[in-house]
Design a protein around this motif. Sequence first.
Motif, PDB file in Angstrom:
ATOM      1  N   UNK A 184       0.833  -1.125  -0.084  1.00  0.00           N
ATOM      2  CA  UNK A 184       0.004   0.000   0.038  1.00  0.00           C
ATOM      3  C   UNK A 184       0.789   1.356   0.132  1.00  0.00           C
ATOM      4  N   UNK A 185       1.700   1.546   0.834  1.00  0.00           N
ATOM      5  CA  UNK A 185       2.722   2.743   0.706  1.00  0.00           C
ATOM      6  C   UNK A 185       3.339   2.913  -0.514  1.00  0.00           C
ATOM      7  N   UNK A 186       3.891   1.781  -1.069  1.00  0.00           N
ATOM      8  CA  UNK A 186       4.757   1.893  -2.452  1.00  0.00           C
ATOM      9  C   UNK A 186       3.550   2.392  -3.397  1.00  0.00           C
ATOM     10  N   UNK A 187       2.443   1.631  -3.226  1.00  0.00           N
ATOM     11  CA  UNK A 187       1.266   2.459  -4.249  1.00  0.00           C
ATOM     12  C   UNK A 187       1.066   3.789  -4.061  1.00  0.00           C
ATOM     13  N   UNK A 188       1.202   4.402  -2.798  1.00  0.00           N
ATOM     14  CA  UNK A 188       1.033   6.019  -2.299  1.00  0.00           C
ATOM     15  C   UNK A 188       2.113   6.732  -2.975  1.00  0.00           C
ATOM     16  N   UNK A 189       3.336   6.190  -2.975  1.00  0.00           N
ATOM     17  CA  UNK A 189       4.420   6.896  -3.451  1.00  0.00           C
ATOM     18  C   UNK A 189       4.539   7.087  -4.639  1.00  0.00           C
ATOM     19  N   UNK A 190       4.207   5.822  -5.264  1.00  0.00           N
ATOM     20  CA  UNK A 190       4.190   5.804  -6.916  1.00  0.00           C
ATOM     21  C   UNK A 190       3.363   6.760  -7.655  1.00  0.00           C
ATOM     22  N   UNK A 191       1.926   6.633  -7.093  1.00  0.00           N
ATOM     23  CA  UNK A 191       0.952   7.511  -7.628  1.00  0.00           C
ATOM     24  C   UNK A 191       1.241   8.892  -7.242  1.00  0.00           C
ATOM     25  N   UNK A 192       1.461   9.291  -6.125  1.00  0.00           N
ATOM     26  CA  UNK A 192       1.383  10.549  -5.607  1.00  0.00           C
ATOM     27  C   UNK A 192       2.772  11.334  -5.905  1.00  0.00           C
ATOM     28  N   UNK A 193       3.820  10.371  -5.689  1.00  0.00           N
ATOM     29  CA  UNK A 193       5.276  11.128  -5.932  1.00  0.00           C
ATOM     30  C   UNK A 193       5.895  10.838  -7.274  1.00  0.00           C
ATOM     31  N   UNK A 194       5.329   9.994  -8.239  1.00  0.00           N
ATOM     32  CA  UNK A 194       5.725   9.638  -9.488  1.00  0.00           C
ATOM     33  C   UNK A 194       4.604  10.072 -10.540  1.00  0.00           C
ATOM     34  N   UNK A 195       3.643   9.388 -10.606  1.00  0.00           N
ATOM     35  CA  UNK A 195       2.660   9.569 -11.630  1.00  0.00           C
ATOM     36  C   UNK A 195       1.920  11.099 -11.499  1.00  0.00           C
ATOM     37  N   UNK A 196       1.616  11.542 -10.704  1.00  0.00           N
ATOM     38  CA  UNK A 196       0.739  12.874 -10.372  1.00  0.00           C
ATOM     39  C   UNK A 196       1.774  14.008 -10.946  1.00  0.00           C
ATOM     40  N   UNK A 197       3.164  13.644 -10.378  1.00  0.00           N
ATOM     41  CA  UNK A 197       4.332  14.668 -10.705  1.00  0.00           C
ATOM     42  C   UNK A 197       4.499  14.569 -12.203  1.00  0.00           C
ATOM     43  N   UNK A 198       4.514  13.484 -12.721  1.00  0.00           N
ATOM     44  CA  UNK A 198       4.953  13.442 -14.349  1.00  0.00           C
ATOM     45  C   UNK A 198       3.800  14.034 -15.136  1.00  0.00           C
ATOM     46  N   UNK A 199       2.247  14.036 -14.720  1.00  0.00           N
ATOM     47  CA  UNK A 199       1.286  14.437 -15.275  1.00  0.00           C
ATOM     48  C   UNK A 199       1.091  15.878 -15.035  1.00  0.00           C
ATOM     49  N   UNK A 200       1.885  16.500 -14.073  1.00  0.00           N
ATOM     50  CA  UNK A 200       1.973  17.857 -13.827  1.00  0.00           C
ATOM     51  C   UNK A 200       0.968  18.270 -12.872  1.00  0.00           C
ATOM     52  N   UNK A 201       0.198  17.459 -12.286  1.00  0.00           N
ATOM     53  CA  UNK A 201      -0.993  17.638 -11.423  1.00  0.00           C
ATOM     54  C   UNK A 201      -0.514  18.226  -9.877  1.00  0.00           C
ATOM     55  N   UNK A 202       0.640  17.718  -9.754  1.00  0.00           N
ATOM     56  CA  UNK A 202       1.298  18.317  -8.623  1.00  0.00           C
ATOM     57  C   UNK A 202       2.777  18.642  -8.741  1.00  0.00           C
TER      58      UNK A 202
END
Length: 275
Positions: free
Chosen positions: A50-68
């Motif tokens: 679960x924490x790996x998924x949190x880091x990947x979505x919020x720290x990688x995916x959303x950063x790459x998409x420019x949302x954060x």
Amino acid sequence: MTATAAPEHAPQRETSDLRTATRVFGSLLSRDFYVIGQDFSTFLVKTLLQPFAMLFIFGVVLVELGFVAPEFAQLLFPGVIALNTFIGALQSTAMPMVMDFSFTKEIEDRLLAPVSGNVVALEKVVFGAFRGLLSGLAMVPIGFLIMDGVSWEVSGLLPGLMVLVLCALSASGVGMIIGTFVPPQKIDIVFTSTITPLMFTGATWFPWHGLDDLLWFQIVCGFNPLTYASEGLRDVLLDSPIQSIPLWVDVLAIVGMTTALIVAGLVGFRKRAVS
């Protein structure tokens, strides 16, 4: 009439009792370490997915998409480590308590040891805290591997470890309270109604000072020991303009909360052991 002198062997008895308690505590702890070692891979999967998924979505995916903003990963990382430590310690203490008292009855064998029941309860707290600490530390290499732009102050590693230990102990105290005061048939609803608010009021996803315009929610977060763990890690590990709660405040808050939680957990353990 002469005053009766205290028996000379009283200090020796106290020393013997302390040695017995220490020996029993160590034996119980080593047994639990052996059990976790036998199924270590399962433990890692359960605690890291679960924490790996949190880091990947919020720290990688959303950063790459420019949302954060890219800086969000730097802010998020310490919070997720504190969160995984907290949840891991809470669950590792509460669930065995529920199982031992209600189903396996294993705790009855431990209570036959020639020591106070508090020693048995404290061993459960320490072991649960150890598992939580292990869960949090295991996230460190994962975060550095999957997220870009994350850096820590080397000088803050030791204070950060201290904060994580306190975080784990406080969560283990919460777990002891849940595991001893809550009836087994209600444990699911209590877990849901406890863990979810703790997750989202622990300053994991946001800095506590950023809530100045949302004062009521800032006050609510101030009653969560996870808040001070998240903020403490940010204070010692991050070199950023983000304002964090000072470390000395974090330590005082967590120590005070941890003491109260563990004492309450010991009371619950004694009541459950008697019944």
